[in-house]
Design a protein around this motif. Structure first.
Motif, short mmCIF file in Angstrom:
data_model
loop_
_atom_site.label_atom_id
_atom_site.label_comp_id
_atom_site.label_asym_id
_atom_site.label_seq_id
_atom_site.Cartn_x
_atom_site.Cartn_y
_atom_site.Cartn_z
N GLU A 34 33.57 39.98 36.52
CA GLU A 34 33.19 40.90 35.45
C GLU A 34 32.81 40.10 34.21
O GLU A 34 33.65 39.39 33.64
CB GLU A 34 34.31 41.88 35.11
N LYS A 40 40.77 40.32 36.31
CA LYS A 40 39.55 40.96 36.78
C LYS A 40 38.49 39.87 36.96
O LYS A 40 37.97 39.33 35.99
CB LYS A 40 39.05 42.01 35.78
N TYR A 81 37.17 48.07 28.56
CA TYR A 81 38.58 47.81 28.34
C TYR A 81 38.89 47.86 26.86
O TYR A 81 38.02 47.63 26.02
CB TYR A 81 38.98 46.44 28.91
N LEU A 108 39.78 38.25 31.98
CA LEU A 108 38.47 38.59 32.54
C LEU A 108 37.67 37.33 32.83
O LEU A 108 37.58 36.42 31.98
CB LEU A 108 37.69 39.47 31.54
N GLU A 152 47.13 40.57 34.24
CA GLU A 152 46.20 41.35 35.07
C GLU A 152 44.85 40.66 35.07
O GLU A 152 44.31 40.34 34.00
CB GLU A 152 46.07 42.78 34.55
#
Length: 374
Positions: free
Chosen positions: A114, A111, A138, A30, A109
């Protein structure tokens, strides 16, 4: 449910995510900004050992450094020429993006855009961590905080905050200097209790900056005008950054750990954080892998392992900086003159030069110059 959620996609966060994904874990990365490697304030000077030890991108290298020149308040120059490449100057945007791409390539992954606003533990039956961002929620078995100088999340999970900071200021400008030479300027009228630097980045330009405890823009402007002979009418091109000066009180709890500058894993001598951050990233990944595959309580070993490696170095840097604040320019010049006159002393100093670890050199210097330090 992820195995690990890493907060912060700087090089330390990305490298941690990369290592965990490489071992087959489901990792979420993130980042509060919409892009990686932007608005970074850093000299970009990374030791050769980092590129030899860690899997980091070498295509970000702008120039190779072989020579360090230390300049006293009155202009006495001490030159150290390394037999090989000592360090590299990197393009931090390209460097950060390169490490980030390693993580993505391994299946992390990502993001972007954010910001994590809250971390909290979720008890039975899942025994996990919940991360609330400004857009989503999450869940992960563990979390890593790699947010740089933002300590709000650490405080919220009981790790405390960094109490002391140095302030760095830097700009880029044309300078006539060798592409392989870094200059370090000392003096209470240059950077009180600290130093200024001239770091070449190619094409006749250099990163000019300094560290101090207050008013870094003022001191940098004075240094550039008085020592480099350039007039600055607008300080808008000078950028500032707080730098952690000492380790956080606690860097791990039952399911969350902090790494890099988020834990204060910074050289208290120079303010450099890449090597120590990568080193602790390796420790964090190793501990997380063992904890996730076995007993989650193994996570608590992280504190002992990284502090055992770096705490003495961090302490020594703080101690020497405390002394440096009361060393006047005349005393500094006498120190430089003593080294300049004694080939034996210079040889002893050279034997203790290590780009990443400064404790041995600092201890030796304190013994040699104690009669001059009041």
């Amino acid at each position: 449910m992820y195995d690990v959620a890493v907060i912060g996609a700087g090089p330390i966060g990305s490298y941690t995510a990369y290592q965990l994904a490489d071992k087959g874990f489901d990792v979420l990365l993130l980042e509060e900004h919409k892009a990686v490697g932007v608005n970074v304030v850093c000299t970009g000077m990374i030791g050769k050992e980092a590129f030899e030890r860690f899997n980091i991108p070498s295509d970000s290298i702008l120039t190779k450094i072989k020579t360090l020149v230390f300049v006293s308040p009155s202009g006495i120059r001490l030159e150290y020429i390394h037999p090989n490449d000592l360090a590299y100057i990197v393009d931090r945007k390209r460097f950060d993006l390169g490490v980030f791409q390693l993580a993505k390539y391994k299946g992390v992954e990502v993001k972007l855009g954010e910001r994590v606003q809250e971390i909290r533990e979720d008890g039975c039956p899942t025994h996990s961590v919940i991360l609330e961002t400004d857009r989503n929620r999450y869940k992960a078995r563990t979390a890593v905080i790699a947010t740089g100088v933002d300590y709000s999340l650490q405080h919220s999970v009981g790790m405390g905050v960094i109490k002391d900071f140095l302030l760095g200021a830097q700009t880029i400008m044309p300078v006539s200097t060798s592409d392989s030479t870094v200059e370090i300027h000392t003096g209470q009228k240059i950077a009180p209790g600290s130093f200024a630097w001239v770091v070449p980045i190619a094409n006749g330009e250099a990163r000019i900056g300094l560290l101090t405890e207050n008013n870094p823009k003022y001191w940098l402007k004075q240094f550039i005008e008085n020592r480099l002979g350039h007039k600055i009418s607008d300080t808008g091109g000078i950028r500032e950054k707080p730098i952690a000066f000492g380790a956080i009180e606690k860097s791990v709890n039952s399911r969350v750990l902090a790494v890099g500058e988020a834990a204060g894993q910074i050289k208290t001598t120079t303010g450099g954080g890449i090597f120590y951050g990568l080193l602790c990233s390796e420790i964090a990944a190793d501990v997380l892998i063992k904890a996730l595959r076995g007993n989650i309580d193994y996570l608590m070993q992280y504190e002992q392992k990284w502090r055992g490696l770096l705490e003495e170095e961090i302490f020594m840097g703080r101690y020497v900086r405390k002394i440096a604040k009361r060393v006047n320019d005349e005393t500094l010049d006498r120190m430089f003159s003593k080294i300049k006159r004694s080939r034996f002393l210079a040889k002893k100093i050279v034997q203790r030069i290590n780009f990443e670890y400064h404790g041995a050199l600092l201890s030796f210097g304190l013994r040699v110059f104690r009669p001059l330090i009041k």
